[in-house]
Design an enzyme around this catalytic site. Structure first.
Site, mmCIF file in Angstrom:
data_model
loop_
_atom_site.group_PDB
_atom_site.id
_atom_site.type_symbol
_atom_site.label_atom_id
_atom_site.label_comp_id
_atom_site.label_asym_id
_atom_site.label_seq_id
_atom_site.Cartn_x
_atom_site.Cartn_y
_atom_site.Cartn_z
ATOM 1 N N ASP A 1 0.860 -1.194 0.000
ATOM 2 C CA ASP A 1 0.000 0.000 0.000
ATOM 3 C C ASP A 1 0.889 1.234 0.000
ATOM 4 O O ASP A 1 2.070 1.165 0.378
ATOM 5 C CB ASP A 1 -0.923 0.027 1.230
ATOM 6 N N SER A 2 0.302 2.356 -0.383
ATOM 7 C CA SER A 2 1.053 3.615 -0.332
ATOM 8 C C SER A 2 1.445 3.957 1.103
ATOM 9 O O SER A 2 2.428 4.670 1.307
ATOM 10 C CB SER A 2 0.184 4.740 -0.906
ATOM 11 N N TYR B 1 -0.863 8.591 -2.498
ATOM 12 C CA TYR B 1 -0.815 8.388 -3.948
ATOM 13 C C TYR B 1 -2.053 8.993 -4.645
ATOM 14 O O TYR B 1 -2.051 9.187 -5.845
ATOM 15 C CB TYR B 1 -0.829 6.887 -4.268
ATOM 16 N N GLY B 2 -3.107 9.188 -3.853
ATOM 17 C CA GLY B 2 -4.432 9.462 -4.439
ATOM 18 C C GLY B 2 -4.514 10.708 -5.293
ATOM 19 O O GLY B 2 -5.401 10.835 -6.125
ATOM 20 N N CYS C 1 -4.252 -1.500 -2.208
ATOM 21 C CA CYS C 1 -4.386 -0.059 -2.412
ATOM 22 C C CYS C 1 -5.239 0.118 -3.667
ATOM 23 O O CYS C 1 -4.873 -0.365 -4.740
ATOM 24 C CB CYS C 1 -2.999 0.551 -2.623
ATOM 25 N N ASN C 2 -6.366 0.798 -3.511
ATOM 26 C CA ASN C 2 -7.256 0.976 -4.666
ATOM 27 C C ASN C 2 -6.620 1.859 -5.727
ATOM 28 O O ASN C 2 -6.807 1.641 -6.918
ATOM 29 C CB ASN C 2 -8.568 1.603 -4.200
ATOM 30 N N THR C 3 -5.883 2.884 -5.268
ATOM 31 C CA THR C 3 -5.283 3.815 -6.220
ATOM 32 C C THR C 3 -4.268 3.076 -7.092
ATOM 33 O O THR C 3 -4.241 3.236 -8.313
ATOM 34 C CB THR C 3 -4.616 4.980 -5.456
ATOM 35 N N GLU D 1 -3.609 9.218 7.797
ATOM 36 C CA GLU D 1 -2.139 9.116 7.856
ATOM 37 C C GLU D 1 -1.577 9.988 8.987
ATOM 38 O O GLU D 1 -0.534 9.693 9.538
ATOM 39 C CB GLU D 1 -1.509 9.546 6.523
ATOM 40 N N CYS E 1 -11.166 2.714 -0.688
ATOM 41 C CA CYS E 1 -9.802 3.086 -0.299
ATOM 42 C C CYS E 1 -9.517 2.358 1.004
ATOM 43 O O CYS E 1 -10.353 2.365 1.921
ATOM 44 C CB CYS E 1 -9.696 4.595 -0.100
ATOM 45 N N THR E 2 -8.363 1.739 1.073
ATOM 46 C CA THR E 2 -8.093 0.861 2.220
ATOM 47 C C THR E 2 -7.834 1.641 3.517
ATOM 48 O O THR E 2 -7.751 1.051 4.583
ATOM 49 C CB THR E 2 -6.905 -0.076 1.908
ATOM 50 N N HIS E 3 -7.709 2.966 3.417
ATOM 51 C CA HIS E 3 -7.595 3.778 4.641
ATOM 52 C C HIS E 3 -8.967 4.003 5.299
ATOM 53 O O HIS E 3 -9.034 4.308 6.492
ATOM 54 C CB HIS E 3 -7.039 5.166 4.318
HETATM 55 N N1 DGL Z 1 -5.021 3.098 0.649
HETATM 56 C C1 DGL Z 1 -4.920 3.747 -0.616
HETATM 57 C C2 DGL Z 1 -6.119 3.358 -1.499
HETATM 58 O O1 DGL Z 1 -6.753 2.328 -1.210
HETATM 59 C C3 DGL Z 1 -4.707 5.199 -0.343
HETATM 60 C C4 DGL Z 1 -4.228 5.953 -1.442
HETATM 61 C C5 DGL Z 1 -3.401 7.147 -1.154
HETATM 62 O O2 DGL Z 1 -2.234 6.980 -0.798
HETATM 63 O O3 DGL Z 1 -3.915 8.241 -1.397
HETATM 64 O O4 DGL Z 1 -6.435 3.995 -2.473
#
Ligand code: DGL
Length: 281
Positions: free
Chosen positions: A17-18, A49-50, A80-82, A165, A199-201
Site C-alpha cells: 500500500d502507499s 498516492y491518491g 491499495c485501490n489507487t 495518515e 480506499c483501504t484507509h
Molecule cells: N489506501 C490507498 C487506497 O486504497 C490510499 C491511497 C493514497 O495513498 O492516497 O487507495
C-alpha cells in the site's frame, strides 16, 4: 540458485500500500489465512498516492512490487485501490510477461465489484475513494462490465487519507470532512443503497461514515472480500500456493522512518509491530 530452484523457492505473500491503509486488508487476510508468511510494504515516504498522476502511481507501484519480488514473494496483493486502479493492468499485461512471468500481482477492485450483486437491491452504488481512483473510473468500468444496468456515483474524498495518515481519524476535522463528502455523495441520488469504501484507509473512519449514512444503506468493506477471493485464488492456483511459505510470520517494510511506521501500525493493528526501513527507486 538455479532455474528449477527459483520456480520452487518459497517466500511470503507480499502486501503493498502507499501507506498504512493496506494494514486493514492485511489484518483480515492474516486472521483467516494465518498459516502463511506475509511481507507488508508501505511507501509512506511518498504517500498519499491518491492525488498523483497515472504515470507516477504506476512507476512507484512497479518499484514496490519488484522490491517484494526481490524479497522472495511470488504473489503480491496491491492492497491499495489507487495502485490497483492506475498500475495493476500495466504491471499484469506489460511487466510481468517480460520481467517476471512466474510471479502474480492481484488488486482489490475486482474482488470488491464481484460482491456487489449480492449486496445491492436498487443497483445504485456509491463509491467513496481517492481522487485518483475516481478519475480513473476503474470502479465504474468494472461495475458496468459486470452489471450493465447498475448506476455508479463516484465521490472523491481527498482529505480522508491525510486525516488517517496523520492520526486524526478520531478528531473533529474528520467529522467535518466525513459529513461533507457523504452529503455530496447522497446529493447525487436518493436511490443509493450500497456504498463502497474504495480506499483501504477508510475503514479507520467507519464509525463516522456509518453515522452520516441512512441506516438502510450498506457499507462495503474490502478486507473480508479480498480475503475470500485470495483464499479462492490460492485454492485454484496450486502452483502459486506451493510457493507461499507457511510460517505464520509477518514483516513490515516502510520507506519512511521505521519508528514512525511501527508506532502507527501498532495502533492500526493493536499488536506490536517492528518495521524495517527501505529505499525505493
Ligand atoms: N489506501 C490507498 C487506497 O486504497 C490510499 C491511497 C493514497 O495513498 O492516497 O487507495
Amino acid at each position: 540458485m538455479n532455474a528449477a530452484e527459483v520456480h520452487t523457492a518459497k517466500g511470503p505473500i507480499g502486501v503493498f500500500d502507499s501507506g498504512y491503509g493496506g494494514l486493514t486488508i492485511l489484518e483480515q487476510v492474516r486472521r483467516r489465512l494465518c498459516r502463511y508468511d506475509y511481507l507488508y510494504l508501505g511507501d509512506n515516504a511518498r504517500a498519499p498516492y491518491g492525488t498523483r498522476s497515472f504515470e507516477i502511481v504506476y512507476e512507484f507501484t512497479k518499484q514496490a512490487v519488484f522490491r517484494l519480488f526481490d524479497e522472495g514473494c511470488s504473489l503480491v496483493i496491491l492492497a491499495c485501490n489507487t495502485a490497483s486502479a492506475k498500475a495493476l493492468r500495466s504491471i499484469q499485461q506489460n511487466d510481468l510477461p517480460r520481467l517476471a512471468p512466474d510471479k502474480r500481482v492481484l488488486g482489490v477492485i475486482r474482488p470488491t465489484v464481484e460482491s456487489l450483486s449480492e449486496l445491492s437491491h436498487t443497483g445504485h452504488i456509491g463509491i467513496l475513494a481517492t481522487p485518483g481512483t475516481i478519475q480513473s473510473q476503474s470502479y465504474e468500468l468494472e461495475i458496468k462490465k459486470m452489471y450493465p444496468r447498475f448506476e455508479v456515483y463516484g465521490q472523491a474524498c481527498p482529505m480522508w487519507v491525510p486525516l488517517v495518515e496523520n492520526n486524526e481519524a478520531q478528531g473533529p476535522g474528520a467529522d467535518y470532512f466525513v459529513e461533507k463528502y457523504i452529503a455530496e455523495l447522497l446529493a447525487k441520488s436518493d436511490k443509493i443503497d450500497t456504498v463502497v469504501l474504495g480506499c483501504t484507509h477508510y475503514p479507520l473512519l467507519l464509525d463516522k461514515i456509518r453515522a452520516c449514512l441512512p441506516p438502510s444503506v450498506s457499507v462495503v468493506l474490502q478486507g473480508p472480500l479480498v480475503t475470500d477471493k485470495l483464499e479462492d485464488y490460492l485454492h485454484r492456483h496450486s502452483e502459486i500456493e506451493r510457493r507461499c511459505s507457511q510460517g505464520g510470520s509477518c514483516r513490515y517494510l516502510t520507506t519512511e522512518s521505521p519508528q514512525k511506521f511501527s508506532e502507527a501500525a501498532t495502533l492500526f493493528l493493536n499488536e506490536p509491530v517492528v518495521a524495517e526501513h527501505i529505499v525505493l527507486g
